[in-house]
Design a protein around this motif. Structure first.
Motif, mmCIF file in Angstrom:
data_model
loop_
_atom_site.group_PDB
_atom_site.id
_atom_site.type_symbol
_atom_site.label_atom_id
_atom_site.label_comp_id
_atom_site.label_asym_id
_atom_site.label_seq_id
_atom_site.Cartn_x
_atom_site.Cartn_y
_atom_site.Cartn_z
ATOM 1 N N VAL A 96 71.034 -25.600 71.720
ATOM 2 C CA VAL A 96 70.774 -26.540 70.543
ATOM 3 C C VAL A 96 71.175 -25.928 69.215
ATOM 4 O O VAL A 96 71.719 -26.291 68.240
ATOM 5 N N VAL A 97 70.547 -24.722 69.340
ATOM 6 C CA VAL A 97 70.215 -23.909 67.698
ATOM 7 C C VAL A 97 71.554 -23.038 67.586
ATOM 8 O O VAL A 97 71.816 -22.650 66.452
ATOM 9 N N ILE A 124 58.987 -22.439 73.227
ATOM 10 C CA ILE A 124 59.869 -23.236 72.099
ATOM 11 C C ILE A 124 60.293 -22.000 71.128
ATOM 12 O O ILE A 124 61.536 -21.702 70.631
ATOM 13 N N MET A 151 66.683 -24.309 74.434
ATOM 14 C CA MET A 151 67.091 -24.191 72.768
ATOM 15 C C MET A 151 68.269 -23.540 72.237
ATOM 16 O O MET A 151 68.614 -23.822 71.295
ATOM 17 N N PRO A 152 68.570 -22.460 72.956
ATOM 18 C CA PRO A 152 69.938 -21.721 72.523
ATOM 19 C C PRO A 152 71.139 -22.611 72.327
ATOM 20 O O PRO A 152 72.039 -22.524 71.438
ATOM 21 N N GLN A 211 61.033 -14.677 68.076
ATOM 22 C CA GLN A 211 61.104 -14.151 69.541
ATOM 23 C C GLN A 211 59.745 -13.434 69.534
ATOM 24 O O GLN A 211 59.127 -13.633 70.541
ATOM 25 N N ALA A 231 68.178 -18.063 70.229
ATOM 26 C CA ALA A 231 69.510 -18.652 69.627
ATOM 27 C C ALA A 231 69.971 -18.075 68.282
ATOM 28 O O ALA A 231 71.117 -17.612 68.188
ATOM 29 N N PRO A 236 62.350 -25.178 77.984
ATOM 30 C CA PRO A 236 62.411 -25.120 76.668
ATOM 31 C C PRO A 236 63.120 -23.880 75.951
ATOM 32 O O PRO A 236 63.806 -23.964 74.974
ATOM 33 N N TRP A 237 62.749 -22.936 76.763
ATOM 34 C CA TRP A 237 63.265 -21.573 76.410
ATOM 35 C C TRP A 237 64.915 -21.502 76.590
ATOM 36 O O TRP A 237 65.734 -21.086 75.899
ATOM 37 N N GLY A 294 62.776 -19.365 72.489
ATOM 38 C CA GLY A 294 64.187 -20.170 72.655
ATOM 39 C C GLY A 294 64.785 -20.206 71.451
ATOM 40 O O GLY A 294 65.943 -19.946 71.287
ATOM 41 N N ILE A 295 64.075 -20.642 70.303
ATOM 42 C CA ILE A 295 64.642 -20.668 68.647
ATOM 43 C C ILE A 295 65.222 -19.238 68.300
ATOM 44 O O ILE A 295 66.309 -18.920 67.786
#
Length: 486
Positions: A317-318, A367, A314-315, A342, A374, A310-311, A370-371
């Motif tokens: 996608v975002v 999550i 996520m980059p 973060q 990104a 998930p970490w 990861g967001i």
């Protein structure tokens, strides 16, 4: 502009993005690809906690202290030429690391890898910025930043998979075919460029190299020798004095590798100090968390890497969305939000970690992190380049990459020192006792970085124009000579 002319511009720009992105991916990947392999390296080659720290820090520290010198070499002797030289050194050192018979040889090979990356990496942004038209630069730099973010985030997964299914040596063999492919393509597809009048700052390089080595040496060896031991105190005091001398040199010397006047621009100050703290908190935390998943929770290297997915994912996608968003609303809110996410993710980790913590309890932290990664990586490069004049983009790129790597080296050293003081490898509970306070410190560092990101100007003002900040003599050389590839 005609369709034919537009196609001629797109070709070099796309090649520049592909080649610099691939080189950046390799160098960024090697920051963290080792982390999930550390238990296997320790079992195969032996070594104590300090040796594991140097396996990571030999790369990051050499990378950090020579980055700005590498940028200056490229400005003076040709950016494409030095970019290719850095690629060759990095590729050869990767093979040497894979062939290392002992931990000392591995640490030495990692240091040479750092040398190659230090020559190669600061030139990637300069080569890319020169090849991409200004109207498309935000998107191109956003993709470039996202590639670096994916490399950092996927390091534990790639390292874990290779370690478990082949051997830890393959985390280094992976670089060899990629490097060998990139070298001839860079010669054929990248334009050569130089910065007229560029000078090498050897005194500055020696000051910052000795200073940072002394500080990191003191932090790494503090637990083994004691904070008041002569080697540790000498390293910390002498290192701090040399770093102070480097700062003074930057104020006084007109041709310093890092002119301290650049930090008068609050955007340059904000993004660079925020980057240092971001890497301090993130690298130090991942150094411990990747070992925690294997040593405490009993996951295999691949299982640990998959649970970090998930970490990792996520980059991808975002980050593209973040790059476009930063073009519309500016980099400051996106970078600040990313750092806040973060920090929240690391704080969540610190709050839930225990010797028998479930994966479900860790998932929100992964999550959030990861967001945050990104949102930070995608606009950071564009924000940095917008704070300086074209003639100083090489210096800015080298300084930012150097400060990131300094942050990573300090993060591993500082958080490992906290880990050693409050826990250890003896039992799962001891490892947990050491990891929790260390990760809290990492979260706090990234939280401060989020506040510092608010110093980045929302819009360009008269006081934030990079060219206006330059002395007249500097503006006279605010251009580069470019040669089309033969």
């Amino acid at each position: 502009m005609t369709t034919q002319q537009d196609a001629k511009l797109r070709g070099p720009a796309i090649w520049a993005l592909v080649l610099t992105g691939a080189a950046s991916f390799m160098a960024a990947l090697d920051n963290l690809v080792v982390t999930t392999a550390l238990p296997a390296i320790r079992a195969d080659l032996g070594g104590k906690l300090e040796d594991l720290e140097w396996t990571v820090n030999a790369y990051t520290l050499t990378f950090a202290v020579l980055l700005m010198f590498g940028a200056a070499l490229g400005d003076r002797f040709g950016r494409r030429r030095l970019f290719i030289a850095g690629l060759a050194i990095f590729t050869g050192a990767s093979a040497a690391a894979a062939l290392s018979p002992g931990v000392d040889a591995l640490i030495a090979a990692r240091a040479v890898q750092g040398l190659g990356a230090a020559i190669m990496m600061p030139l990637t942004l300069t080569l890319l910025t020169a090849a991409v038209p200004a109207a498309r630069r935000g998107m191109a730099l956003g993709i470039y930043g996202a590639v670096g973010g994916v490399a950092v985030a996927s390091g534990p997964l790639i390292g874990g998979s290779l370690t478990e299914h082949t051997s830890w040596q393959w985390i280094f063999w992976l670089n060899v075919p990629i490097g060998l492919a990139l070298i001839p393509l860079a010669r054929l597809r990248l334009a050569e460029s130089t910065a007229p009048g560029a000078r090498l700052d050897i005194p500055g390089t020696l000051l910052i190299s000795g200073g940072l080595f002394g500080i990191v040496y003191g932090l790494v060896n503090a637990h083994a020798h004691g904070w008041t031991s002569a080697p540790v105190l000498t390293g910390l005091i002498a290192g701090s004095a040399l770093v102070g001398g480097f700062v003074l040199h930057g104020f006084r010397n007109r041709n310093a590798m890092l002119p301290m006047r650049l930090f008068r621009n609050r955007g340059f100050f904000g993004i660079n100090v925020a980057s240092l703290l971001m890497y301090l908190g993130m690298f130090g935390s991942i150094f411990l968390l990747s070992q925690f998943m294997q040593g405490v929770l009993g996951y295999s290297p691949t299982e640990a890497g998959l649970r970090l997915l998930p970490w990792t994912a996520m980059p991808m996608v975002v980050a593209p969305i973040a790059g476009i968003l930063s073009d519309r609303i500016g980099g400051r809110p996106v970078v600040a939000a990313g750092l806040a996410f973060q920090a929240a993710g690391l704080a969540w980790f610190a709050g839930v970690l225990s010797a028998n913590v479930s994966y479900a309890a860790q998932l929100p932290a992964l999550i959030l992190s990861g967001i945050g990664m990104a949102l930070y990586f995608a606009p950071a490069a564009n924000v940095l380049m917008s704070t300086v004049s074209p003639a100083e983009q090489g210096i800015a790129s080298g300084a930012n990459n150097a400060l990131r790597e300094v942050g990573g080296a300090l993060g591993v050293a500082v958080l490992a020192s906290v880990f050693s003081a409050t826990g250890g490898y003896e039992t799962p509970q001891a490892f947990t006792d050491g990891t929790v306070p260390a990760v809290w410190i990492g979260a706090a560092a990234v939280g401060v970085a989020a506040l510092l990101a608010l110093l980045i100007p929302g819009r360009r003002t008269s006081t934030d124009r990079p060219a206006a900040d330059q002395p007249a003599a500097d503006r006279s050389t605010a251009h580069s000579t470019v040669k089309i590839p033969a």
